[in-house]
Design a protein around this motif. Structure first.
Motif, PDB file in Angstrom:
ATOM      1  N   GLU A  31     -13.470 -42.223  20.796  1.00 21.97           N
ATOM      2  CA  GLU A  31     -14.922 -42.145  20.624  1.00 21.97           C
ATOM      3  C   GLU A  31     -15.604 -41.865  21.958  1.00 21.97           C
ATOM      4  O   GLU A  31     -16.552 -41.083  22.014  1.00 21.97           O
ATOM      5  CB  GLU A  31     -15.455 -43.454  20.037  1.00 21.97           C
ATOM      6  CG  GLU A  31     -15.118 -43.638  18.573  1.00 21.97           C
ATOM      7  CD  GLU A  31     -15.576 -44.981  18.040  1.00 21.97           C
ATOM      8  OE1 GLU A  31     -15.998 -45.010  16.865  1.00 21.97           O
ATOM      9  OE2 GLU A  31     -15.506 -45.996  18.767  1.00 21.97           O
ATOM     10  N   GLU A  32     -15.123 -42.486  23.016  1.00 20.88           N
ATOM     11  CA  GLU A  32     -15.696 -42.253  24.341  1.00 20.88           C
ATOM     12  C   GLU A  32     -15.443 -40.819  24.805  1.00 20.88           C
ATOM     13  O   GLU A  32     -16.286 -40.218  25.465  1.00 20.88           O
ATOM     14  CB  GLU A  32     -15.131 -43.254  25.346  1.00 20.88           C
ATOM     15  CG  GLU A  32     -15.632 -44.673  25.105  1.00 20.88           C
ATOM     16  CD  GLU A  32     -14.931 -45.719  25.951  1.00 20.88           C
ATOM     17  OE1 GLU A  32     -13.922 -45.390  26.647  1.00 20.88           O
ATOM     18  OE2 GLU A  32     -15.380 -46.879  25.916  1.00 20.88           O
ATOM     19  N   GLN A  33     -14.295 -40.262  24.441  1.00 20.44           N
ATOM     20  CA  GLN A  33     -13.984 -38.891  24.845  1.00 20.44           C
ATOM     21  C   GLN A  33     -14.822 -37.868  24.088  1.00 20.44           C
ATOM     22  O   GLN A  33     -15.255 -36.871  24.675  1.00 20.44           O
ATOM     23  CB  GLN A  33     -12.499 -38.603  24.635  1.00 20.44           C
ATOM     24  CG  GLN A  33     -11.598 -39.314  25.609  1.00 20.44           C
ATOM     25  CD  GLN A  33     -10.140 -38.984  25.358  1.00 20.44           C
ATOM     26  OE1 GLN A  33      -9.791 -37.835  25.097  1.00 20.44           O
ATOM     27  NE2 GLN A  33      -9.278 -39.987  25.422  1.00 20.44           N
ATOM     28  N   ILE A  34     -15.029 -38.089  22.801  1.00 20.75           N
ATOM     29  CA  ILE A  34     -15.782 -37.093  22.024  1.00 20.75           C
ATOM     30  C   ILE A  34     -17.278 -37.402  21.982  1.00 20.75           C
ATOM     31  O   ILE A  34     -18.054 -36.599  21.471  1.00 20.75           O
ATOM     32  CB  ILE A  34     -15.216 -36.923  20.596  1.00 20.75           C
ATOM     33  CG1 ILE A  34     -15.385 -38.187  19.745  1.00 20.75           C
ATOM     34  CG2 ILE A  34     -13.758 -36.469  20.642  1.00 20.75           C
ATOM     35  CD1 ILE A  34     -15.025 -38.009  18.282  1.00 20.75           C
ATOM     36  N   LEU A  35     -17.663 -38.559  22.510  1.00 17.60           N
ATOM     37  CA  LEU A  35     -19.064 -38.967  22.594  1.00 17.60           C
ATOM     38  C   LEU A  35     -19.742 -39.096  21.234  1.00 17.60           C
ATOM     39  O   LEU A  35     -20.946 -38.895  21.097  1.00 17.60           O
ATOM     40  CB  LEU A  35     -19.865 -38.007  23.491  1.00 17.60           C
ATOM     41  CG  LEU A  35     -19.338 -37.829  24.915  1.00 17.60           C
ATOM     42  CD1 LEU A  35     -20.091 -36.745  25.625  1.00 17.60           C
ATOM     43  CD2 LEU A  35     -19.376 -39.150  25.670  1.00 17.60           C
ATOM     44  N   VAL A  36     -18.946 -39.428  20.222  1.00 13.36           N
ATOM     45  CA  VAL A  36     -19.445 -39.592  18.861  1.00 13.36           C
ATOM     46  C   VAL A  36     -18.704 -40.771  18.231  1.00 13.36           C
ATOM     47  O   VAL A  36     -17.483 -40.847  18.336  1.00 13.36           O
ATOM     48  CB  VAL A  36     -19.195 -38.317  18.015  1.00 13.36           C
ATOM     49  CG1 VAL A  36     -19.669 -38.489  16.584  1.00 13.36           C
ATOM     50  CG2 VAL A  36     -19.824 -37.102  18.639  1.00 13.36           C
ATOM     51  N   PRO A  37     -19.418 -41.672  17.560  1.00 12.11           N
ATOM     52  CA  PRO A  37     -18.716 -42.753  16.862  1.00 12.11           C
ATOM     53  C   PRO A  37     -17.964 -42.212  15.644  1.00 12.11           C
ATOM     54  O   PRO A  37     -18.448 -41.302  14.958  1.00 12.11           O
ATOM     55  CB  PRO A  37     -19.824 -43.718  16.447  1.00 12.11           C
ATOM     56  CG  PRO A  37     -21.072 -42.915  16.455  1.00 12.11           C
ATOM     57  CD  PRO A  37     -20.873 -41.800  17.445  1.00 12.11           C
ATOM     58  N   LEU A  38     -16.794 -42.750  15.402  1.00 13.62           N
ATOM     59  CA  LEU A  38     -16.005 -42.333  14.241  1.00 13.62           C
ATOM     60  C   LEU A  38     -16.566 -42.992  12.982  1.00 13.62           C
ATOM     61  O   LEU A  38     -16.825 -44.198  12.982  1.00 13.62           O
ATOM     62  CB  LEU A  38     -14.545 -42.745  14.411  1.00 13.62           C
ATOM     63  CG  LEU A  38     -13.793 -42.158  15.603  1.00 13.62           C
ATOM     64  CD1 LEU A  38     -12.397 -42.752  15.695  1.00 13.62           C
ATOM     65  CD2 LEU A  38     -13.737 -40.649  15.515  1.00 13.62           C
TER      66      LEU A  38
END
Length: 133
Positions: A31-38
């Protein structure tokens, strides 16, 4: 959901080097890498069946950053190709992507656009698409 998980487990291929299931810390890292919550359903999917190898579809994984199915890499590629940022890719197949929305709906993206194909949850997608591949 439990029936679908059971069916996936029954059909899973036995491979010499099996995939591993992630833990919560690995999901937070992604989530931190894609900057979006799953979305919740994608989290459950990853925690419970992302180690399954079956058929010709290869859904995203989060345990091996060197894998071609590593979610941050698949997401970067999909978003660069035009998949809307509000969708997180769950699978790439022959240049098309299946993406999940924050609400949990899965849609197919092909030829630069979201198609009319959709499934109300990732578990419906697993049953109707992945298990039928």
């Amino acid at each position: 959901m439990e029936d679908i998980i059971e069916e996936l487990r029954e059909r899973a291929l036995v491979v010499p080097v099996p995939l591993e299931l992630p833990d919560e810390d690995q999901l937070v890292e992604v989530e931190e890498q894609i900057l979006v919550p799953l979305p919740w359903e994608l989290r459950e999917f990853l925690l419970q069946v992302s180690d399954v190898i079956y058929g010709s579809f290869e859904p995203v994984t989060v345990t091996d950053p060197h894998s071609h199915t590593y979610l941050p890499e698949v997401a970067a590629t999909a978003w660069a190709m035009g998949l809307p940022r509000e969708l997180i890719p769950v699978c790439e197949f022959q240049g098309e992507f299946y993406g999940i929305s924050e609400e949990g709906e899965v849609v197919r993206w092909a030829d630069g656009a979201v198609t009319d194909d959709s499934w109300p949850s990732i578990w419906h997608w697993v049953r109707d698409v992945w298990l039928e591949s």
